[in-house]
Design a protein around this motif. Structure first.
Motif, mmCIF file in Angstrom:
data_model
loop_
_atom_site.group_PDB
_atom_site.id
_atom_site.type_symbol
_atom_site.label_atom_id
_atom_site.label_comp_id
_atom_site.label_asym_id
_atom_site.label_seq_id
_atom_site.Cartn_x
_atom_site.Cartn_y
_atom_site.Cartn_z
ATOM 1 N N LEU A 160 0.718 -1.262 0.051
ATOM 2 C CA LEU A 160 0.167 -0.020 0.103
ATOM 3 C C LEU A 160 1.214 1.312 -0.185
ATOM 4 O O LEU A 160 0.223 2.260 -0.114
ATOM 5 C CB LEU A 160 -0.988 0.034 1.340
ATOM 6 N N ALA A 161 2.300 1.303 0.159
ATOM 7 C CA ALA A 161 3.107 2.338 0.598
ATOM 8 C C ALA A 161 3.140 3.312 -0.439
ATOM 9 O O ALA A 161 3.170 4.668 -0.201
ATOM 10 C CB ALA A 161 4.480 1.750 0.657
ATOM 11 N N ASP A 162 2.981 2.945 -1.771
ATOM 12 C CA ASP A 162 3.042 4.173 -3.008
ATOM 13 C C ASP A 162 1.872 4.688 -3.107
ATOM 14 O O ASP A 162 1.592 5.896 -3.876
ATOM 15 C CB ASP A 162 3.539 3.659 -3.945
ATOM 16 N N GLY A 163 0.540 4.531 -2.451
ATOM 17 C CA GLY A 163 -0.627 5.276 -2.581
ATOM 18 C C GLY A 163 -1.273 4.853 -4.038
ATOM 19 O O GLY A 163 -2.282 5.728 -4.195
ATOM 20 N N ILE A 180 -9.691 -16.815 10.995
ATOM 21 C CA ILE A 180 -10.547 -15.445 10.942
ATOM 22 C C ILE A 180 -9.353 -14.307 11.013
ATOM 23 O O ILE A 180 -8.752 -14.127 11.779
ATOM 24 C CB ILE A 180 -11.233 -15.455 12.227
ATOM 25 N N ASN A 181 -9.706 -13.599 9.833
ATOM 26 C CA ASN A 181 -8.691 -12.362 9.609
ATOM 27 C C ASN A 181 -9.363 -11.132 10.248
ATOM 28 O O ASN A 181 -10.215 -11.032 10.596
ATOM 29 C CB ASN A 181 -8.569 -12.289 8.124
ATOM 30 N N PRO A 182 -8.232 -10.286 10.815
ATOM 31 C CA PRO A 182 -8.537 -9.159 11.636
ATOM 32 C C PRO A 182 -9.135 -8.152 10.462
ATOM 33 O O PRO A 182 -8.508 -7.008 10.315
ATOM 34 C CB PRO A 182 -7.416 -8.718 12.074
ATOM 35 N N VAL A 183 -10.497 -8.189 10.231
ATOM 36 C CA VAL A 183 -11.161 -7.312 8.939
ATOM 37 C C VAL A 183 -11.096 -5.948 9.246
ATOM 38 O O VAL A 183 -10.489 -5.305 8.323
ATOM 39 C CB VAL A 183 -12.478 -7.895 8.820
ATOM 40 N N ALA A 184 -11.435 -5.631 10.583
ATOM 41 C CA ALA A 184 -11.566 -4.027 10.901
ATOM 42 C C ALA A 184 -9.999 -3.440 10.702
ATOM 43 O O ALA A 184 -9.840 -2.322 10.270
ATOM 44 C CB ALA A 184 -12.089 -3.915 12.372
ATOM 45 N N GLU A 185 -9.052 -4.204 11.231
ATOM 46 C CA GLU A 185 -7.815 -3.706 11.142
ATOM 47 C C GLU A 185 -7.068 -3.608 9.561
ATOM 48 O O GLU A 185 -6.556 -2.694 9.333
ATOM 49 C CB GLU A 185 -6.705 -4.757 11.822
ATOM 50 N N ILE A 186 -7.376 -4.301 8.781
ATOM 51 C CA ILE A 186 -7.017 -4.595 7.447
ATOM 52 C C ILE A 186 -7.689 -3.427 6.687
ATOM 53 O O ILE A 186 -7.306 -2.407 5.800
ATOM 54 C CB ILE A 186 -7.483 -5.988 6.894
ATOM 55 N N VAL A 187 -9.161 -3.292 7.043
ATOM 56 C CA VAL A 187 -9.886 -2.225 6.367
ATOM 57 C C VAL A 187 -9.384 -0.968 6.593
ATOM 58 O O VAL A 187 -9.358 0.283 5.894
ATOM 59 C CB VAL A 187 -11.334 -2.392 6.761
ATOM 60 N N MET A 189 -6.341 0.008 7.384
ATOM 61 C CA MET A 189 -5.003 0.188 6.444
ATOM 62 C C MET A 189 -5.265 0.459 5.371
ATOM 63 O O MET A 189 -4.651 1.486 4.773
ATOM 64 C CB MET A 189 -4.122 -1.145 6.751
ATOM 65 N N ALA A 190 -6.231 -0.262 4.620
ATOM 66 C CA ALA A 190 -6.540 -0.064 3.324
ATOM 67 C C ALA A 190 -7.148 1.569 3.181
ATOM 68 O O ALA A 190 -6.619 2.382 2.159
ATOM 69 C CB ALA A 190 -7.330 -0.926 2.745
ATOM 70 N N HIS A 191 -8.119 2.037 4.051
ATOM 71 C CA HIS A 191 -8.671 3.225 3.798
ATOM 72 C C HIS A 191 -7.457 4.237 3.973
ATOM 73 O O HIS A 191 -7.587 5.469 3.364
ATOM 74 C CB HIS A 191 -9.728 3.480 5.040
ATOM 75 N N VAL A 196 -10.363 1.115 -1.206
ATOM 76 C CA VAL A 196 -11.386 0.618 -0.716
ATOM 77 C C VAL A 196 -11.323 -1.004 -0.456
ATOM 78 O O VAL A 196 -10.368 -1.548 -1.029
ATOM 79 C CB VAL A 196 -12.697 1.114 -1.700
ATOM 80 N N THR A 197 -12.164 -1.671 0.080
ATOM 81 C CA THR A 197 -12.083 -3.200 0.433
ATOM 82 C C THR A 197 -13.278 -3.823 -0.036
ATOM 83 O O THR A 197 -14.232 -3.439 0.085
ATOM 84 C CB THR A 197 -11.779 -3.180 2.014
ATOM 85 N N CYS A 198 -12.944 -5.016 -0.518
ATOM 86 C CA CYS A 198 -14.150 -6.164 -0.684
ATOM 87 C C CYS A 198 -13.710 -7.302 -0.064
ATOM 88 O O CYS A 198 -12.558 -8.075 -0.164
ATOM 89 C CB CYS A 198 -13.949 -6.487 -2.278
#
Length: 411
Positions: A160-163, A180-187, A189-191, A196-198
């Motif tokens: 994600l580093a280069d935007g 079970i993945n840490p969805v809120a944490e990953i979201v 990071m993406a935001h 956006v996230t799927c």
């Protein structure tokens, strides 16, 4: 307040399969491929075909009743997921819904922009996004740990580093790894990186409906037929994203948010029957808890009830498999960290073992389960496949004990 225990007798009474000759004496461990349907769904589906199987919304009684039931399903499911009614739509399957979404992103992304996919996903949330590379979109792979199958958020950060990433597609949990993945944490990071996230929730939703608003996901996908319902894909797309993606439905339906990503008419009867999923969750809540007016809070209580039961019953299976040196347990041993979808690599063809278990009255299957990328990333021989043993909340401790005993005989 003490958390009640799941009343399994009450639960199983809601599923006609458990009283059917040829099924009632079987232990069913193929739930990740599709669960049994609850009676509430079956009754709604049968009623629709008997009395409402006309074009909905027309100005006569049967059509009005059919349309009202379709609207009811959308509104009540959305409320349990804590999203607006028009942010939820239906389609023939999650795979088909994802292809439609990818087509929408194809029209929104610019050459040089990037999407992130994972090597942990079922192909439904990987293949459609990877095909965007043909249009100049850069596809970056967030790779799992080859030994554990874990999807580590620390490995996402450099991607994600280069935007330039505009979408991160990942699973709530994998249909073979189970963690079970840490969805809120990953979201988050993406935001923070402008993406956006799927989230593919197909393998998670059968174990309790998530609060999509709390997770923050822009898109959340799951399949009703794995959540005790009919064969429909359910798709949440939050308004801010849905309104800026190009319409994929008929041009004159573009103003209706829930129609923008449904190119063809969904199966009316199955959409209406999805209200039966909510009926069932509400029945579980009413049986175990004091009345509660908030649908999302009711869903959360039922989620926790299901998860506690599942973790308790699957723990002995995970211990049994972990203690053997003639197989490889995929994913974590800790039942609290995973869905009760348990895949094992046997170092030999898994299909004959599934066949042997079937002769013991244990219903499961073997293969790659459309999860070829994670299995290959973990060094599993695709030709041999894995044996998958998947439980849900209606699975009993006795079913698990029976499975363990049968595994001891056939492995």
């Amino acid at each position: 307040m003490t958390q009640p225990s799941l009343d399994l007798s009450h639960v199983r009474a809601q599923f006609p399969a458990f009283s059917q000759p040829g099924l009632r004496d079987q232990a069913f461990f193929e739930n990740a491929g599709g669960s049994y349907a609850c009676v509430q769904v079956i009754e709604r589906l049968a009623r629709f075909y008997r009395t409402r199987k006309v074009q909905p919304y027309a100005p006569y009684a049967a059509a009005q009743a059919g349309g009202e039931e379709m609207d009811e399903a959308r509104a009540r499911l959305a409320a349990m997921l804590s999203v607006a009614t028009d942010e939820l739509s239906f389609g023939p399957s999650t795979s088909a819904n994802t292809y439609v979404l990818a087509q929408a992103f194809r029209g929104a992304l610019k050459p040089g922009e990037a999407v992130v996919v994972t090597s942990q996903d079922h192909e439904a949330n990987s293949g459609p996004w990877r095909r965007l590379a043909a249009d100049g979109v850069e596809v970056r792979e967030w790779q799992i740990d080859a030994a554990t199958g874990q999807l580590d958020p620390a490995r996402l950060a450099p991607l994600l580093a280069d935007g330039r990433v505009r979408l991160v597609a990942f699973p709530h949990c994998s249909n073979v790894v189970g963690e079970i993945n840490p969805v809120a944490e990953i979201v988050a990071m993406a935001h923070a990186a402008g993406a956006v996230t799927c989230v593919d929730g197909v393998s998670y939703a059968p174990h309790g409906l998530p609060n999509v608003a709390a997770l923050g996901a822009d898109i959340y996908l799951f399949s009703a037929y794995k959540v005790y319902g009919p064969h429909q894909g359910i798709m949440v797309i939050r308004r801010a994203l849905a309104e800026r993606l190009p319409n994929q439905g008929h041009w004159f339906n573009g103003a209706a948010l829930f129609k923008r990503f449904t190119p063809a008419g969904p199966d009316h009867a199955q959409v209406a029957a999805c209200a039966g999923i909510v009926d069932y969750f509400d029945e579980l809540h009413a049986h175990h808890f004091a009345p509660g007016p908030d649908p999302a809070a009711r869903a959360e209580a039922v989620h926790d009830l299901m998860r506690a039961h599942e973790a308790r019953i699957v723990a002995p299976l995970l211990d049994f498999l972990s203690d053997r040196n003639d197989l490889r347990l995929i994913g974590p041993r800790d039942a609290a960290r995973r869905a009760p979808t348990v895949a094992v690599a046997l170092g030999r063809d898994a299909e004959p073992v599934a066949e042997a278990l079937a002769r013991e009255g244990i219903n499961c299957w073997a293969g790659d389960f459309y999860a070829r990328r994670p299995l290959e990333a973990m060094g599993v021989d695709i030709g041999q496949g894995v044996l998958r043993l998947s439980a849900v909340h209606y699975t009993s401790a006795e079913d698990v004990a029976r499975l363990i005993a049968a595994l001891g005989r056939v492995l």
